[in-house]
Design a protein around this motif. Structure first.
Motif, PDB file in Angstrom:
ATOM      1  N   ALA A  80     146.305  52.818  96.215  1.00  0.00           N
ATOM      2  CA  ALA A  80     146.562  51.552  95.521  1.00  0.00           C
ATOM      3  C   ALA A  80     145.748  50.417  96.147  1.00  0.00           C
ATOM      4  CB  ALA A  80     148.048  51.222  95.551  1.00  0.00           C
ATOM      5  N   LEU A  81     145.684  50.382  97.485  1.00  0.00           N
ATOM      6  CA  LEU A  81     144.872  49.365  98.157  1.00  0.00           C
ATOM      7  C   LEU A  81     143.409  49.509  97.776  1.00  0.00           C
ATOM      8  CD1 LEU A  81     146.300  49.393 101.815  1.00  0.00           C
ATOM      9  CD2 LEU A  81     146.471  47.538 100.140  1.00  0.00           C
ATOM     10  N   TYR A  82     142.934  50.753  97.802  1.00  0.00           N
ATOM     11  CA  TYR A  82     141.525  50.988  97.497  1.00  0.00           C
ATOM     12  C   TYR A  82     141.213  50.677  96.041  1.00  0.00           C
ATOM     13  CZ  TYR A  82     136.962  52.820  98.616  1.00  0.00           C
ATOM     14  OH  TYR A  82     135.625  52.929  98.858  1.00  0.00           O
ATOM     15  N   ALA A  83     142.127  51.012  95.133  1.00  0.00           N
ATOM     16  CA  ALA A  83     141.929  50.697  93.713  1.00  0.00           C
ATOM     17  C   ALA A  83     141.861  49.193  93.498  1.00  0.00           C
ATOM     18  CB  ALA A  83     143.050  51.311  92.883  1.00  0.00           C
ATOM     19  N   GLU A  84     142.704  48.440  94.209  1.00  0.00           N
ATOM     20  CA  GLU A  84     142.686  46.980  94.095  1.00  0.00           C
ATOM     21  C   GLU A  84     141.363  46.415  94.612  1.00  0.00           C
ATOM     22  OE1 GLU A  84     145.680  43.260  95.073  1.00  0.00           O
ATOM     23  OE2 GLU A  84     146.225  45.283  95.685  1.00  0.00           O
ATOM     24  N   SER A 118     138.650  47.157  92.053  1.00  0.00           N
ATOM     25  CA  SER A 118     138.777  46.263  90.908  1.00  0.00           C
ATOM     26  C   SER A 118     138.176  44.891  91.213  1.00  0.00           C
ATOM     27  CB  SER A 118     140.249  46.126  90.521  1.00  0.00           C
ATOM     28  OG  SER A 118     140.402  45.185  89.503  1.00  0.00           O
ATOM     29  N   SER A 119     138.463  44.377  92.409  1.00  0.00           N
ATOM     30  CA  SER A 119     137.906  43.075  92.808  1.00  0.00           C
ATOM     31  C   SER A 119     136.401  43.151  92.967  1.00  0.00           C
ATOM     32  CB  SER A 119     138.554  42.607  94.100  1.00  0.00           C
ATOM     33  OG  SER A 119     139.914  42.354  93.875  1.00  0.00           O
ATOM     34  N   LEU A 177     141.357  41.979 103.423  1.00  0.00           N
ATOM     35  CA  LEU A 177     141.868  41.989 102.051  1.00  0.00           C
ATOM     36  C   LEU A 177     142.682  40.729 101.773  1.00  0.00           C
ATOM     37  CD1 LEU A 177     142.933  45.732 101.774  1.00  0.00           C
ATOM     38  CD2 LEU A 177     141.048  44.634 100.559  1.00  0.00           C
ATOM     39  N   LEU A 194     143.137  39.521  98.041  1.00  0.00           N
ATOM     40  CA  LEU A 194     143.527  40.736  97.341  1.00  0.00           C
ATOM     41  C   LEU A 194     144.941  41.151  97.702  1.00  0.00           C
ATOM     42  CD1 LEU A 194     140.258  42.817  97.783  1.00  0.00           C
ATOM     43  CD2 LEU A 194     140.904  41.329  95.906  1.00  0.00           C
ATOM     44  N   LEU A 195     145.432  40.641  98.840  1.00  0.00           N
ATOM     45  CA  LEU A 195     146.796  40.923  99.292  1.00  0.00           C
ATOM     46  C   LEU A 195     147.456  39.614  99.684  1.00  0.00           C
ATOM     47  CD1 LEU A 195     146.309  43.932 101.741  1.00  0.00           C
ATOM     48  CD2 LEU A 195     147.209  44.021  99.443  1.00  0.00           C
TER      49      LEU A 195
END
Length: 124
Positions: free
Chosen positions: A12-16, A19-20, A109, A114-115
């Motif tokens: 999920a972190l990597y997908a986010e 996406s960015s 991140l 992103l987080l």
């Protein structure tokens, strides 16, 4: 934390992050445009020819990061290649070097927005 839970969280972190990266590339004006483009090409070539992947990885390493997103991209590649995300989550003997690398990735991140910046969760 179980491996399967950690794996899905890592994905999920990597997908986010991906996406960015794609959003930043679409703008065409991001300060780390070259680095992000190399990362995109490296991801696309992951299952491809080893020589091309090595060249892209060397190019990614030698291209300086100018933004938190660029730093996060480099750290995420290192974390995936070295298995640091899983190692940090499953270290039964306490913190090891991988925890510092993962912490730096999470900081990057957060700086790249992103987080959320709240780091009170001890599972990181």
């Amino acid at each position: 934390m179980s491996s399967s839970h950690g794996f899905s969280r890592n994905e999920a972190l990597y997908a986010e992050l991906l996406s960015s990266t794609i959003d930043a590339l679409a703008s065409g004006t991001h300060s780390d445009h070259t680095l992000l483009l190399l990362h995109k090409r490296y991801r696309e070539a992951e299952s491809g020819e080893a020589v091309q992947r090595k060249w892209l990885l060397r190019s990614l390493i030698s291209t300086p990061a100018r933004t938190p997103l660029g730093v996060a991209v480099k750290l995420s590649v290192a974390c995936r290649l070295g298995g640091y995300l899983d190692a940090a989550q499953e270290a039964s003997d306490g913190p090891v070097g991988s925890h510092i690398i993962v912490s730096a990735l999470i900081d990057s991140l957060a700086q790249a927005q992103l987080l959320p910046t709240n780091r009170s969760d001890p599972r990181h």
